[in-house]
Design an enzyme around this catalytic site. Sequence first.
Site, PDB file in Angstrom:
ATOM      1  CB  CYS A   1      -5.966   6.143  -7.695  1.00 56.72           C
ATOM      2  SG  CYS A   1      -6.260   4.770  -6.559  1.00 56.72           S
TER       3      CYS A   1
ATOM      4  CB  CYS B   1      -3.756  -1.549  -8.097  1.00 55.57           C
ATOM      5  SG  CYS B   1      -3.243  -0.238  -9.227  1.00 55.57           S
TER       6      CYS B   1
END
Length: 291
Positions: free
Chosen positions: A86, A229
């Site tokens: 991430c 994201c």
Amino acid sequence: MPQTLAFTKGHGTGNDFVVIADPDGGLDLTDAQIAALCDRRFGIGADGTLRVVRSAALPEGRDAAASGAEWFMDYRNADGSAAEMCGNGIRVYARYLLETGLAELPDGGELRIGTRAGVKTLTRPEEHLEVDLGVWRAEDGDVLVRAKGLPVARPGQGIDVGNPHVVVALSGLDELDGLDLTVQPLLDPVPPHGANVEFVVPSDPLVHHGVGAIRMRVFERGVGETLSCGTGVAAAALAVRYWAGAAAPARWSVDVPGGTLGVRMFDAEDGEHVALSGPAVLVYSGEVALA
């Protein structure tokens, strides 16, 4: 008596996380407990959790420990599923390490953090933290993407930046704004481990003062639409540059609903790397009773 869990809430451009300190790896949270913590109505609310644990305390972190990465980012999606990487989360994770004194990042130095996608290196070249996401790869063949709000299916480009993405180009902001990402896009063929899906619109002009610019929305597997994201931002910039050809720039500015992130491509011994930079903020700390 329910177990009490200390936590810190953090975010990177609105992509938010529950940070849990577990240095010695004693916690074993179930998928249901993770989902309860991330629930926006009945829990703390987040796109996922970041468990701060020493690499040596986890079987999957032993290689990271051997390479000098003391800390491992155990990232779980909001539904409890484990994820490889991430890009926003690792900057929030690093911010937590630095602000709590668990790690240091001197000027010109590096901070190495283990992940399921390998060890990632963070630096602070300017105002924000930057993470080297490593070597990227364009997947062969198109993936057909169907999304609510698009009248016909569109081809998507697979991009691997340590976790899987499919990037779809749209004709303009009307299409981007008209997407209904409360409904999960359908992919054909379905990638073996699923994928995050990014929908992008190039800016006009595409390049300004040597920096490319795009806007993006994203549906994250195991989460849904998020305000940002990090790995998806990198994948979107890589896909647009891939489509644009050899003359496209190596620096990009990507606008997402939660803010703006920077992407940089550069050559290394093992191939071309992609790096991501942007804000990482710790919002508040507290305690919560685990279900």
